[in-house]
Scaffold this motif. Structure first.
Motif, PDB file in Angstrom:
ATOM      1  N   GLU A 188       0.823  -1.210   0.000  1.00  0.00           N
ATOM      2  CA  GLU A 188       0.000   0.000   0.000  1.00  0.00           C
ATOM      3  C   GLU A 188       0.864   1.271   0.000  1.00  0.00           C
ATOM      4  OE1 GLU A 188      -2.406   0.596   3.467  1.00  0.00           O
ATOM      5  OE2 GLU A 188      -3.648   2.120   2.500  1.00  0.00           O
ATOM      6  N   SER A 189       0.487   2.218  -0.868  1.00  0.00           N
ATOM      7  CA  SER A 189       1.124   3.550  -0.807  1.00  0.00           C
ATOM      8  C   SER A 189       0.239   4.568  -1.509  1.00  0.00           C
ATOM      9  CB  SER A 189       2.497   3.509  -1.474  1.00  0.00           C
ATOM     10  OG  SER A 189       2.348   3.288  -2.869  1.00  0.00           O
ATOM     11  N   GLY A 190      -1.036   4.332  -1.494  1.00  0.00           N
ATOM     12  CA  GLY A 190      -1.971   5.207  -2.185  1.00  0.00           C
ATOM     13  C   GLY A 190      -3.174   4.375  -2.573  1.00  0.00           C
ATOM     14  N   LEU A 249       0.030  -5.127   2.661  1.00  0.00           N
ATOM     15  CA  LEU A 249       1.067  -4.647   3.574  1.00  0.00           C
ATOM     16  C   LEU A 249       0.735  -3.188   3.834  1.00  0.00           C
ATOM     17  CD1 LEU A 249       3.899  -5.467   4.874  1.00  0.00           C
ATOM     18  CD2 LEU A 249       4.870  -4.094   3.019  1.00  0.00           C
ATOM     19  N   PRO A 250       0.294  -2.857   5.035  1.00  0.00           N
ATOM     20  CA  PRO A 250      -0.239  -1.514   5.252  1.00  0.00           C
ATOM     21  C   PRO A 250       0.815  -0.442   5.022  1.00  0.00           C
ATOM     22  CG  PRO A 250      -0.809  -2.990   7.075  1.00  0.00           C
ATOM     23  CD  PRO A 250       0.226  -3.687   6.251  1.00  0.00           C
ATOM     24  N   GLY A 251       0.371   0.630   4.438  1.00  0.00           N
ATOM     25  CA  GLY A 251       1.237   1.775   4.209  1.00  0.00           C
ATOM     26  C   GLY A 251       0.432   3.032   4.462  1.00  0.00           C
ATOM     27  N   ALA A 252       0.848   4.100   3.862  1.00  0.00           N
ATOM     28  CA  ALA A 252       0.146   5.360   4.101  1.00  0.00           C
ATOM     29  C   ALA A 252       0.059   6.124   2.792  1.00  0.00           C
ATOM     30  CB  ALA A 252       0.878   6.181   5.151  1.00  0.00           C
ATOM     31  N   TRP A 253      -0.799   7.134   2.760  1.00  0.00           N
ATOM     32  CA  TRP A 253      -1.002   7.935   1.551  1.00  0.00           C
ATOM     33  C   TRP A 253       0.037   9.041   1.423  1.00  0.00           C
ATOM     34  CZ3 TRP A 253      -5.313   8.810  -2.064  1.00  0.00           C
ATOM     35  CH2 TRP A 253      -6.117   7.666  -2.202  1.00  0.00           C
ATOM     36  N   ARG A 271       9.740  -3.024   6.021  1.00  0.00           N
ATOM     37  CA  ARG A 271       8.521  -3.735   6.372  1.00  0.00           C
ATOM     38  C   ARG A 271       8.247  -4.853   5.380  1.00  0.00           C
ATOM     39  NH1 ARG A 271       3.631  -0.027   8.180  1.00  0.00           N
ATOM     40  NH2 ARG A 271       2.909  -2.151   8.678  1.00  0.00           N
ATOM     41  N   LEU A 272       8.574  -4.580   4.133  1.00  0.00           N
ATOM     42  CA  LEU A 272       8.388  -5.636   3.130  1.00  0.00           C
ATOM     43  C   LEU A 272       9.292  -6.824   3.442  1.00  0.00           C
ATOM     44  CD1 LEU A 272       7.394  -6.876   0.483  1.00  0.00           C
ATOM     45  CD2 LEU A 272       9.097  -5.478  -0.730  1.00  0.00           C
TER      46      LEU A 272
END
Lengths: 392, 392, 392, 392
Positions: B88-90, B110-114, B122-123
């Motif tokens: 996730e990145s968007g 895999l949680p990420g942020a915008w 993390r990966l």
């Protein structure tokens, strides 16, 4: 390193940026010239020209450029040997005068300058001297793209009237029609002419002439007529006579569409858009010229046109600047011509131009000043933005 | 008062400004699909895709948009029930994951942020945990147009390698190919995909997939294939098989021409142009955001893409600003979508964009900030000009 | 000696001659996909498809070719392992069946022939045998461009009904919609599909699917869905969902214009035009085939389609004839494919075809027969003229 | 019932069918007129005109139609009051004479007829009578589109020589250049002119003039010059002088492309194509006219042009026939004009015309004869086919 690849802009004083819709209108098969939809297009264009010129007079469409329209105005109204008075304020009225000479007219130039408009007082004075009314016509351009000047056509008319002179008043609006107000009938203009490729947003190849009653009268005894320019023939009933031969169909399709665009925006709104973009340009130039090597060609602020701004660059870097904006940024600005050749640039803001195109162009120029170390005061684009923010 | 009438700009993150040459290339009759010049066009396009993706792998052309390419990547390599890990990145990697769910894949995010890129650590950590190698594929986008993030594909590869994990590495380059460097083979990407309508400057309707040897191997046992996506069929000898049916001729004519333009400029030069225009945009935004309500969406300067810059506008004036630049100035900038919907704007600088288009767009935005009294620090355009003057 | 230089004609069974207006409609900048006029275009196209298919069912637009629509029909309604019955009458129903196999469906072919339409009695018989209703769907093409056959969709429906069989009835109208009558609802068709590039006169790259209530019901439990084909997603409220991603804008502009042209002519008039041109072609072929080496591929006169006529040339001169008409006369006629490959020609009379195009094509073919000494009976064009003179 | 919807054909003697490539060449932005690629285009066009006219003389390009070129020929070489001899053979030489009258020339017509070419003997005789050499110029058209006549320019030259007369020999090749052989230098033509919209396959709006040494000499003392037509000015060094003002850019782009097409085919091959298509037309007409109401306008078979065939229809059904072919079949054939107005049709086979277009047109006409019960002998199309089969 080039940042050129993107839409190319042509910010020169003609030809101008042709709208997508206009180009698309030309992309079609030819049609019959004796019947069918082309006849309606002709009617629409001839009638719309009256709206553009603001006249009840007759209008004519030529497959020709503006120089062809010059001949049309002269050959249809004058007699061999007639004297005409050309009002100098740049390059193009002089050019019209030179054209007149070829037809055997006696051309007198009322001297002017490249940095200001025609002086109404001098015109009045000259006409008063002409007590025998030798001068058959007065020729002037509303906007001269070589100098960037705007001439006050209404006031010059008043000068003619003040001298009580019967000369035909002929105005070249090639660089102004569809950009700045023009009122043929209200201002007492006898012959007006323009071309397709500037404010009217079309490819070059068409020119237009409007003639009022006084010009019609003069036409009766004119002896310079040629078949192709002859108004009488073009008033004939047959469709092909309107064009003295095969109509330039694809350019007419283009012109029809351009007229639609102008009327959809509203002619007064078009003028206002040019006024704001013209003034935004001048705000930028005024800022840049506070320091260094950049200056307006036209010294009188009231005589600067809304369709093109001419800058002088003292250090001769015009060519480098133009190459930079074109090759690195993607916008072609005009070079100067005639006696200003090589000494400056011409920023056109005529026709199909919006805020983002203009601001992008000004930014490219300011970027060029900076990159090329041409002395200038920063903040020109900012001044243009500030002005527009207050006006829109 | 509108200053809109001129060339319209589309500065949204896809579709982008289509070059005149590309539009013109589509304006022609259809041709035979079994023989003649279209076969050469197919060869040229398939080969050129290798150049664009920087791969020796196989390439495929789909009459489909990018979502169709997503399916192609998944259905050709995976088995029903396979687990995939979405980084996730968007918005768009999540969307790809949702697409995978429809096909019956087991999707883990895999949680990420915008506001930042995917974290390689993390990966690596997650993959190390997957000791049984349940994860069959890792999915990531190089640039996410919703957030404006750029993910470091090479470094993420290293994280996979560090975890010694055999998962297929699949990268969506829809918003980056032809804008920013991408090295499929050098970076160890197994499947890459993109669309026609962003950096590749074409109308939407085509998408492209490249597959490396590991993906080819996985294809042999994949059981999600559909006829239309199936790579095996598309490797057939018949011309129509390359497209699994009738080739989308006009879009191929367009793509051929767009490829010509890219190669004429040079792919590295294209990347460099995007880098300079991207950074110029960021200089403007950085200036504006010094005061008031404007800020970058992506907090990490290193994770901002060169193809689109996403701004947050704290006071919710995004809609007014977009309407202003479009209706008054003639440029459409993107609205934000997904969780940023209504909270900002997206300035695309991808594809067929030159300096004057970008600077004009930035000027229109600054003009809008001013006109609409959106708090900002003046001088953004000036900052962009200053930067470019130093770099070009 | 070539007489080719003039307008080139493409008389092949797809893609067909794209009208000038349709090409022109594509020649424009891209537009925003989230708001503005494109949304209206989508509504218009989706609604107009109901008019074309003659259905109240749901319609879908794919950025894909006809093979993509095949997948859409199958994947949205069937379950892995379902049996389908493919009605053979040329190449394309078989191809659809092969596509189904890739998705894991159990495909049974109802054997037919390349020279006649599907026999309703055999269909009824086979369905009666299927007492457990294993067959989930029956697949047929209305017109097969490989053989030139026309299948009687309404009568085949009656056969299904006579067998009282619940199978979904799926019809490929790729080579017939916009050419010959099709009545989805009245004829009890559950899924119909077509492409943009034949009767619909557009460039290839779009395909269309219509689904009736029974198909909608089946969709609820279908397990072959992929994201890109999924009807449920495409029924979402967001505009981009209608296309599962970026809309193929330029092809939609084209399709919108093509629909305008069809509705301006009137759909029934379009059918009638195809009927007359189809029969004129058959009159010519009938004449030619009275002597020598030319014959219809479809033996049953009632099964010859109005969109394409397939000829067998006994002496293998098909290639020479096609080369002659193309290189010497300026018209490309189709070659035969599949089991007829090299054994004949296909004369398309579908889409944007008028009398002069058809007669010119027939004349070029007759000229070719003569020039190449292919045995034939003279007077084919005359027969076509005589027929049309009696009918128009 | 209409079978019109398809590509529309314009088989009238100007404007003609514009090739796709030519239309596409016009669909582009304007460019600078002072520098850049347009200068190369000008050089190419001016030089290529020498190739087309087969001359070493000077060539000129006018933004004007053919009537403008008429003026150019006259005004640049003659003096007010000069006598010219116009050779009648239809409408257009007379029209040229009328144009000359407007400029104050003394026009004498050598009487001819609408059904045959100019008689060399009568020309020689008249010139012999002119012992004082009052006649300054002889004007003739190579092909007259009103009558369909072809005049033998080389033989007429010999008549002038036989009379030992010094008159300038001026030839209008508007309807023949690029269709039939023309050898300006070899045949001793002093001034030749043409237009863009017939054999040269471009939109109307450009015309072309070529002048040999004798015309150059006459130019020195010509006193009818106008600025726009003046050759001297157009020989100036500045680029804009070549056009006496703004170049008609888009039409030049078109002409450049049309020249490319002509040279790619080969000028002699173009002539041969016209010869075969012209004769095929005549074979059809000859057949039709064996019975009933159809006949050639030109009685002398040797005087029928290869660019247009004019038919007389005894029963006045021309309008109905033209309406039928246009509205029912999709091809516009020309109506007759001048003294033939309403009495026949004109079938153009000039410019961008191939075998299938011509045969389709002939078939549509024969269909119209049949449908409208216009008495004729059947088999015209067959006769055309038979002829071509023997010739290609």
């Amino acid at each position: 390193m080039t940042l050129r690849n993107g839409k190319e802009f042509l910010m020169i004083p003609g030809p101008t940026n042709v709208p997508e819709e206009v180009l698309r209108a030309m992309h079609r098969p030819a049609v019959d010239i004796y019947e069918g939809p082309l006849l309606e297009t002709t009617n629409y264009c001839l009638k719309s020209l009256k709206t553009l010129f603001r006249t009840e007079g007759k209008t004519y469409i030529y497959a020709a450029n503006g120089h062809g329209a010059w001949d049309s105005a002269l050959c249809n109204t004058l007699k061999r040997g007639d004297k005409i008075l050309v009002l100098e304020s740049g390059r193009f009225a002089l050019g019209w005068g030179e054209a007149a000479s070829v037809s055997g007219l006696d051309v007198e130039i009322l001297p002017g300058a490249w940095d200001k408009g025609v002086d109404p007082m001098r015109l009045e004075e000259r006409l008063r001297q002409d007590s025998t009314h030798e001068i058959a016509a007065v020729l002037v351009v509303q906007v001269d793209t070589a100098s960037g000047v705007w001439n006050d056509i209404a006031t010059l008319r008043k000068a003619i009237d003040a001298a009580n002179h019967p000369a035909l008043y002929m105005v070249d609006t090639i660089a102004s029609l569809g950009c700045m107000p023009f009122e043929m009938d209200a201002w007492g203009v006898d012959v007006a002419l323009t071309g397709s490729q500037k404010g009217l947003m079309c490819p070059p190849g068409l020119s237009f002439v409007a003639a009022g009653p006084k010009a019609d009268k003069a036409h009766e005894t004119a002896d310079l007529r040629t078949n192709y320019t002859d108004w009488t023939f073009r008033q004939g009933a047959e469709h092909y006579q309107k064009y003295c031969g095969t109509p330039p169909e694809h350019l007419l399709f283009a012109f029809h569409k351009a007229l639609d665009l102008i009327f959809a925006e509203g002619l007064e709104n078009v003028w206002k858009r040019h006024e704001l973009l013209g003034e935004a340009t001048r705000r930028a130039v005024a800022k840049w010229s506070k320091k260094g090597a950049v200056e307006f060609n036209i010294s009188d602020p009231n005589a600067r046109s809304n369709s093109v701004t001419v800058l002088r660059l003292a250090n001769g870097d015009a060519a480098a600047l133009r190459a930079f904006t074109q090759e690195t940024c993607g916008v072609t600005v005009g070079g100067t011509i005639g006696e200003l050749s090589g000494k400056g640039i011409r920023i056109a803001h005529m026709g199909h131009v919006n805020a983002v195109m203009l601001l992008g162009t000004l930014a490219a120029i300011e970027l060029g000043f900076d990159k090329l170390a041409i002395p200038h005061c920063k903040g020109g684009v900012q001044a243009a933005i500030d002005y527009l923010a207050a006006m829109v």
